[in-house]
Enzyme design. Structure first.
Site, mmCIF file in Angstrom:
data_model
loop_
_atom_site.group_PDB
_atom_site.id
_atom_site.type_symbol
_atom_site.label_atom_id
_atom_site.label_comp_id
_atom_site.label_asym_id
_atom_site.label_seq_id
_atom_site.Cartn_x
_atom_site.Cartn_y
_atom_site.Cartn_z
ATOM 1 N N ASP A 16 1.110 7.076 -1.145
ATOM 2 C CA ASP A 16 2.428 6.128 -0.890
ATOM 3 C C ASP A 16 2.405 4.883 -1.557
ATOM 4 O O ASP A 16 1.489 4.450 -2.088
ATOM 5 C CB ASP A 16 2.223 5.821 0.493
ATOM 6 C CG ASP A 16 2.350 6.967 1.518
ATOM 7 O OD1 ASP A 16 2.611 8.076 1.193
ATOM 8 O OD2 ASP A 16 2.195 6.881 2.896
ATOM 9 N N HIS A 20 -3.191 5.386 -1.183
ATOM 10 C CA HIS A 20 -2.067 4.701 -1.819
ATOM 11 C C HIS A 20 -2.599 4.276 -3.454
ATOM 12 O O HIS A 20 -3.739 3.938 -3.758
ATOM 13 C CB HIS A 20 -2.171 3.257 -1.094
ATOM 14 C CG HIS A 20 -1.612 3.318 0.264
ATOM 15 N ND1 HIS A 20 -2.614 3.934 1.238
ATOM 16 C CD2 HIS A 20 -0.783 3.108 1.009
ATOM 17 C CE1 HIS A 20 -1.801 3.692 2.435
ATOM 18 N NE2 HIS A 20 -0.716 3.655 2.254
#
Length: 246
Positions: free
Chosen positions: A53, A195
């Site tokens: 993400d 991430h």
């Protein structure tokens, strides 16, 4: 069929390429072709989807893509619109190298707190931007913080992909802890959340790939995981994992 479906790696996932030419995906192909999947010998698991993400970020995402390429691994990237500007080449590289790209809103706003007009700004505007860049229209959605209202689920126009393993890598830069958390909790059909904006998370991802591949896991995109499990993703439905069918 998307470009990445035509760039699938060889070896244990070679048979998946044949399945991709036959299976009906949520993009709206002939549903009768789903029957053909049962005629294709799919590879054995266990399988896991590695997802990222908040990117792209030039330095860290490039390092990650280099490491994944060296290992022959595909991942899924849920991108933020405001981070795409100036990093378009990174998304084109993801597409060329067989990764999946998904939506993570334009400004990382919670979809539990936006109305219909703001949903357009956050999701549909990003979808339109990616469609122009990549030449296709269908992208899965991951809402920031994993939160979305029923009304916005109905507006999504895509499957909603959550996760089953979250080491909360945003909370520290301790790769040892993150790797341990993932390895302790991963299961066949799991979806790992990381991430690609933190150097420590890139280190974590590549260490996890090496560890799990040594244990026999095969890394696939979320789309590929649906195919391997014989499931058709539904718009507006939330998915956290795709375990083997009994």
């Amino acid at each position: 069929m998307s470009k990445r479906s035509k760039i699938l790696r060889g070896g244990t996932l070679a048979a998946l390429a044949a399945a991709l030419t036959a299976v009906w995906l949520w993009s709206g192909q002939n549903p009768d072709s789903r029957e053909a999947v049962g005629q294709v010998q799919l590879p054995d698991g266990p399988f896991v989807a590695l997802t990222f993400d908040d990117g792209p970020r030039a330095a860290t995402t490039t390092t990650l893509l280099d490491g994944l390429s060296q290992r022959g691994v595909h991942a899924t990237f849920f991108v933020i619109g405001e981070n795409v500007a100036g990093n378009e080449e990174l998304l084109l590289r993801m597409e060329r190298e067989g990764h999946q790209i998904g939506l993570h809103t334009f400004h990382h706003r919670s979809l539990a707190q936006v109305n219909g007009a703001d949903f357009y700004v956050e999701v549909d505007q990003l979808r339109e931007f990616l469609s122009t860049l990549l030449g296709r229209e269908n992208f899965m959605l991951r809402p920031p913080f994993g939160m979305i209202t029923p009304a916005n689920r109905a507006r999504a126009g895509s499957p909603i992909i959550l996760w089953s393993v979250d080491p909360e890598d945003w909370s520290d830069r301790d790769s040892d802890r993150q790797v341990s958390t993932i390895l302790d909790n991963v299961e066949d059909g799991g979806i790992i959340l990381l991430h690609d904006i933190y150097p420590a998370s890139v280190e974590t991802a590549l260490r996890v790939v090496d560890e799990l591949m040594a244990e026999g896991y095969k890394f696939v995109t979320v789309e590929e995981l649906f195919i391997l499990r014989g499931q058709t993703p539904e718009n507006g439905k939330e998915y956290r994992c795709l375990p083997p069918q009994e």
